[in-house]
Design a protein around this motif. Structure first.
Motif, PDB file in Angstrom:
ATOM      1  N   LYS A  14      21.450 -24.723   8.302  1.00 28.79           N
ATOM      2  CA  LYS A  14      21.774 -23.361   7.852  1.00 28.79           C
ATOM      3  C   LYS A  14      20.678 -22.738   6.991  1.00 28.79           C
ATOM      4  N   ALA A  15      19.832 -23.568   6.362  1.00 28.99           N
ATOM      5  CA  ALA A  15      18.782 -23.052   5.476  1.00 28.99           C
ATOM      6  C   ALA A  15      17.622 -22.480   6.288  1.00 28.99           C
ATOM      7  N   ARG A  16      17.132 -21.317   5.855  1.00 27.33           N
ATOM      8  CA  ARG A  16      16.031 -20.638   6.550  1.00 27.33           C
ATOM      9  C   ARG A  16      14.830 -20.521   5.614  1.00 27.33           C
ATOM     10  N   SER A  17      13.676 -21.009   6.052  1.00 26.59           N
ATOM     11  CA  SER A  17      12.464 -20.810   5.265  1.00 26.59           C
ATOM     12  C   SER A  17      11.940 -19.383   5.453  1.00 26.59           C
ATOM     13  N   CYS A  18      12.213 -18.790   6.617  1.00 25.57           N
ATOM     14  CA  CYS A  18      11.936 -17.366   6.856  1.00 25.57           C
ATOM     15  C   CYS A  18      13.267 -16.689   7.131  1.00 25.57           C
ATOM     16  N   PRO A  19      13.632 -15.673   6.366  1.00 24.72           N
ATOM     17  CA  PRO A  19      14.954 -15.067   6.526  1.00 24.72           C
ATOM     18  C   PRO A  19      15.169 -14.358   7.853  1.00 24.72           C
ATOM     19  N   PHE A  20      14.087 -14.107   8.591  1.00 27.55           N
ATOM     20  CA  PHE A  20      14.214 -13.419   9.873  1.00 27.55           C
ATOM     21  C   PHE A  20      14.200 -14.366  11.067  1.00 27.55           C
ATOM     22  N   LEU A  21      14.062 -15.662  10.802  1.00 25.36           N
ATOM     23  CA  LEU A  21      14.031 -16.653  11.870  1.00 25.36           C
ATOM     24  C   LEU A  21      15.262 -17.552  11.774  1.00 25.36           C
ATOM     25  N   PRO A  22      15.601 -18.256  12.857  1.00 25.17           N
ATOM     26  CA  PRO A  22      16.757 -19.160  12.816  1.00 25.17           C
ATOM     27  C   PRO A  22      16.571 -20.252  11.770  1.00 25.17           C
ATOM     28  N   PRO A  23      17.657 -20.905  11.366  1.00 22.14           N
ATOM     29  CA  PRO A  23      17.568 -21.987  10.383  1.00 22.14           C
ATOM     30  C   PRO A  23      16.587 -23.076  10.808  1.00 22.14           C
ATOM     31  N   ASP A  24      15.913 -23.633   9.825  1.00 19.47           N
ATOM     32  CA  ASP A  24      14.957 -24.704  10.080  1.00 19.47           C
ATOM     33  C   ASP A  24      15.670 -25.901  10.713  1.00 19.47           C
ATOM     34  N   GLY A  25      15.054 -26.482  11.707  1.00 20.04           N
ATOM     35  CA  GLY A  25      15.612 -27.659  12.350  1.00 20.04           C
ATOM     36  C   GLY A  25      16.430 -27.361  13.584  1.00 20.04           C
ATOM     37  N   LEU A  26      16.832 -26.107  13.770  1.00 19.75           N
ATOM     38  CA  LEU A  26      17.665 -25.768  14.921  1.00 19.75           C
ATOM     39  C   LEU A  26      16.890 -25.927  16.226  1.00 19.75           C
ATOM     40  N   ALA A  27      15.616 -25.537  16.209  1.00 18.87           N
ATOM     41  CA  ALA A  27      14.790 -25.665  17.414  1.00 18.87           C
ATOM     42  C   ALA A  27      14.619 -27.134  17.795  1.00 18.87           C
ATOM     43  N   GLY A  28      14.470 -28.000  16.791  1.00 17.05           N
ATOM     44  CA  GLY A  28      14.317 -29.419  17.061  1.00 17.05           C
ATOM     45  C   GLY A  28      15.553 -30.016  17.719  1.00 17.05           C
ATOM     46  N   ILE A  29      16.722 -29.599  17.263  1.00 12.39           N
ATOM     47  CA  ILE A  29      17.974 -30.060  17.868  1.00 12.39           C
ATOM     48  C   ILE A  29      18.050 -29.607  19.321  1.00 12.39           C
ATOM     49  N   ARG A  30      17.711 -28.345  19.559  1.00 11.06           N
ATOM     50  CA  ARG A  30      17.755 -27.807  20.922  1.00 11.06           C
ATOM     51  C   ARG A  30      16.784 -28.558  21.838  1.00 11.06           C
ATOM     52  N   GLU A  31      15.598 -28.827  21.338  1.00 11.17           N
ATOM     53  CA  GLU A  31      14.594 -29.515  22.143  1.00 11.17           C
ATOM     54  C   GLU A  31      15.017 -30.950  22.454  1.00 11.17           C
ATOM     55  N   GLU A  32      15.623 -31.609  21.483  1.00  8.33           N
ATOM     56  CA  GLU A  32      16.028 -33.002  21.664  1.00  8.33           C
ATOM     57  C   GLU A  32      17.249 -33.125  22.557  1.00  8.33           C
ATOM     58  N   ALA A  33      18.238 -32.250  22.335  1.00  8.52           N
ATOM     59  CA  ALA A  33      19.477 -32.316  23.113  1.00  8.52           C
ATOM     60  C   ALA A  33      20.203 -30.981  23.007  1.00  8.52           C
ATOM     61  N   PRO A  34      20.133 -30.140  24.045  1.00  9.91           N
ATOM     62  CA  PRO A  34      20.776 -28.822  23.978  1.00  9.91           C
ATOM     63  C   PRO A  34      22.294 -28.869  23.884  1.00  9.91           C
ATOM     64  N   VAL A  35      22.874 -30.041  24.144  1.00  8.81           N
ATOM     65  CA  VAL A  35      24.307 -30.253  23.921  1.00  8.81           C
ATOM     66  C   VAL A  35      24.432 -31.568  23.158  1.00  8.81           C
ATOM     67  N   THR A  36      24.933 -31.503  21.919  1.00 16.03           N
ATOM     68  CA  THR A  36      24.962 -32.700  21.078  1.00 16.03           C
ATOM     69  C   THR A  36      26.107 -32.634  20.081  1.00 16.03           C
ATOM     70  N   ARG A  37      26.407 -33.746  19.450  1.00 10.91           N
ATOM     71  CA  ARG A  37      27.424 -33.769  18.411  1.00 10.91           C
ATOM     72  C   ARG A  37      26.812 -33.313  17.096  1.00 10.91           C
ATOM     73  N   ALA A  38      27.606 -32.620  16.283  1.00  9.23           N
ATOM     74  CA  ALA A  38      27.131 -32.145  14.982  1.00  9.23           C
ATOM     75  C   ALA A  38      28.311 -32.026  14.034  1.00  9.23           C
ATOM     76  N   THR A  39      28.003 -31.953  12.756  1.00  9.51           N
ATOM     77  CA  THR A  39      29.027 -31.772  11.727  1.00  9.51           C
ATOM     78  C   THR A  39      28.914 -30.360  11.162  1.00  9.51           C
ATOM     79  N   PHE A  40      30.049 -29.687  11.034  1.00  7.31           N
ATOM     80  CA  PHE A  40      30.071 -28.285  10.653  1.00  7.31           C
ATOM     81  C   PHE A  40      30.564 -28.105   9.217  1.00  7.31           C
ATOM     82  N   THR A  41      30.594 -26.873   8.758  1.00  5.89           N
ATOM     83  CA  THR A  41      30.961 -26.561   7.372  1.00  5.89           C
ATOM     84  C   THR A  41      32.313 -27.135   6.989  1.00  5.89           C
ATOM     85  N   SER A  42      33.240 -27.155   7.924  1.00  2.84           N
ATOM     86  CA  SER A  42      34.583 -27.679   7.657  1.00  2.84           C
ATOM     87  C   SER A  42      34.584 -29.183   7.411  1.00  2.84           C
ATOM     88  N   GLY A  43      33.452 -29.852   7.720  1.00  3.14           N
ATOM     89  CA  GLY A  43      33.376 -31.301   7.614  1.00  3.14           C
ATOM     90  C   GLY A  43      33.750 -32.000   8.904  1.00  3.14           C
TER      91      GLY A  43
END
Length: 400
Positions: A14-43
């Motif tokens: 969720k954290a963005r180093s540039c406020p106009f770009l997607p959160p840091d690390g999101l591109a890496g997740i997409r590149e590694e596995a465009p469909v994957t398990r993750a943990t969300f805000t709700s826990g």
């Protein structure tokens, strides 16, 4: 790449180093596995879909329902759905298909184009007021919020004296960092406003969308008071907040990219292209759309079991290099691509043509009236809407 939780699945970045770009690390997740398990805000853990084609596949597949059992993007995990007919965001077929058909005829391209003169008048009046006030001014408060509020309020016939109240309710209902009681209180206020509005239109029909729905042919007999309230509430809130965010955030981005703003000033015919690139680049649905599998589904090398929840991260999809070349480059001369800022499939935004027209008029007028418009505060000092359903800026000090 991203934080790992105690449960083992990585947390959605969720954290963005540039406020106009997607959160840091999101591109890496997409590149590694465009469909994957993750943990969300709700826990809670669920499937995260970040690839462009994979997101489209989920959004067009009727095997995925919008009636999710838990909210993944809020800490309490409670689902705040509106029951009953007319609330398109939380309906599956066949009710969604039938209700959308009733509403869609009021959102035709022709009808939306007919609104251009009124939208231009609203934009001009607010820019006149800004000029008379003098800078610096908070562009969000003076323009980005009230303009779409006035446009959608005119369309639905919301009385002038209640429009400020409606703006307050819209903001309260879009927060994800407040307790359930505050959200429920905003919902109660909205319900009261809508009930009164429907009763007024039934007694004295006018040239507005609610009046049109009241008098429309309804062979299924579904257009009752609750239908009208649900439909109006869903469309009023969604149309106001999304467009307001795009106006504020889009203005901030253009002012931060003087080379692109210069192109628009030099060639106003680029405004259509500019709006589409802004929509793609800023895809404001920052958390994604939630679905639940109604049956076992296999795609993209994974098996999603019946009952498992899925989040389609449309922001990540709109930055997929498989979809658009050099996605992190903001370029208003880029050939418009079929971005997902308005969603996809059966639930694609019904008001997207209205939003496009508003944005074209805003960005086609703003920099003509204020050619020296500039930020009155550095970008790094702006407060961005990390705490809201739709991403944007809380305020935008500008001067000229």
């Amino acid at each position: 790449m991203s934080e790992t939780t105690a449960a083992g699945a990585p947390a959605v970045p969720k954290a963005r180093s540039c406020p106009f770009l997607p959160p840091d690390g999101l591109a890496g997740i997409r590149e590694e596995a465009p469909v994957t398990r993750a943990t969300f805000t709700s826990g809670q853990e669920a499937w995260l879909v970040t690839g462009y084609e994979q997101v489209r596949a989920v959004l067009r597949d009727p095997s995925f329902s919008v009636n999710v059992p838990h909210a993944l993007h809020t800490q309490d995990g409670l689902v705040t759905q509106k029951p009953g007919r007319g609330s398109l965001l939380w309906q599956d077929a066949p009710e969604h298909t039938d209700d959308r058909r009733l509403l869609a005829k009021e959102f035709t391209v022709r009808r939306m184009q007919a609104l251009r003169p009124n939208i231009q008048r609203i934009v001009d009046e607010h820019l006149d007021a800004i000029e008379a006030q003098g800078g610096p001014v908070d562009f969000v408060k003076a323009f980005a919020n009230p303009v779409p509020s006035m446009v959608i309020s005119d369309l639905f016939g919301v009385p002038v004296e209640r429009r400020e109240e409606f703006q307050d309710i819209a903001e309260a209902m879009m927060r994800v960092d407040q307790d359930v009681a505050a959200t429920e209180a905003a919902g109660m206020r909205l319900g009261g406003l809508l009930y009164q509005l429907v009763q007024e239109r039934k007694a004295n029909p006018g040239d507005d969308l609610i009046s049109a729905l009241i008098t429309t042919e309804d062979p299924g007999g579904v257009i009752d008071d609750m239908f009208l309230m649900n439909a109006a509430g869903t469309l009023l809130i969604a149309a106001h907040d999304t467009t307001a965010c795009m106006i504020g955030l889009g203005t901030a981005l253009l002012l931060d990219r003087p080379d692109q703003l210069a192109l628009l000033r030099e060639d106003p015919s680029l405004v259509g292209n500019a709006v589409e690139e802004l929509l793609r680049y800023l895809t404001i649905g920052q958390f994604g759309s939630e679905r639940v599998a109604t049956q076992d589904v296999e795609f993209s090398g994974v098996r999603i079991a019946k009952g498992e929840q899925v989040v389609t991260h449309v922001l990540a999809a709109d930055f997929d290099p498989a979809f658009v070349e050099d996605p992190e480059r903001f370029d208003i001369t880029r050939r418009p691509a079929p971005h997902l800022a308005f969603g996809f499939g059966a639930h694609q935004c019904i008001g997207q043509q209205l939003a496009r027209i508003e944005l074209q008029i805003v960005f086609g007028t703003l920099f003509k009236r204020f050619p020296t418009l500039r930020l009155a505060k550095p970008v790094e000092e702006l407060r961005f809407r990390d705490d809201m359903v739709f991403y944007g800026v809380h305020e935008l000090p500008v001067t000229w």
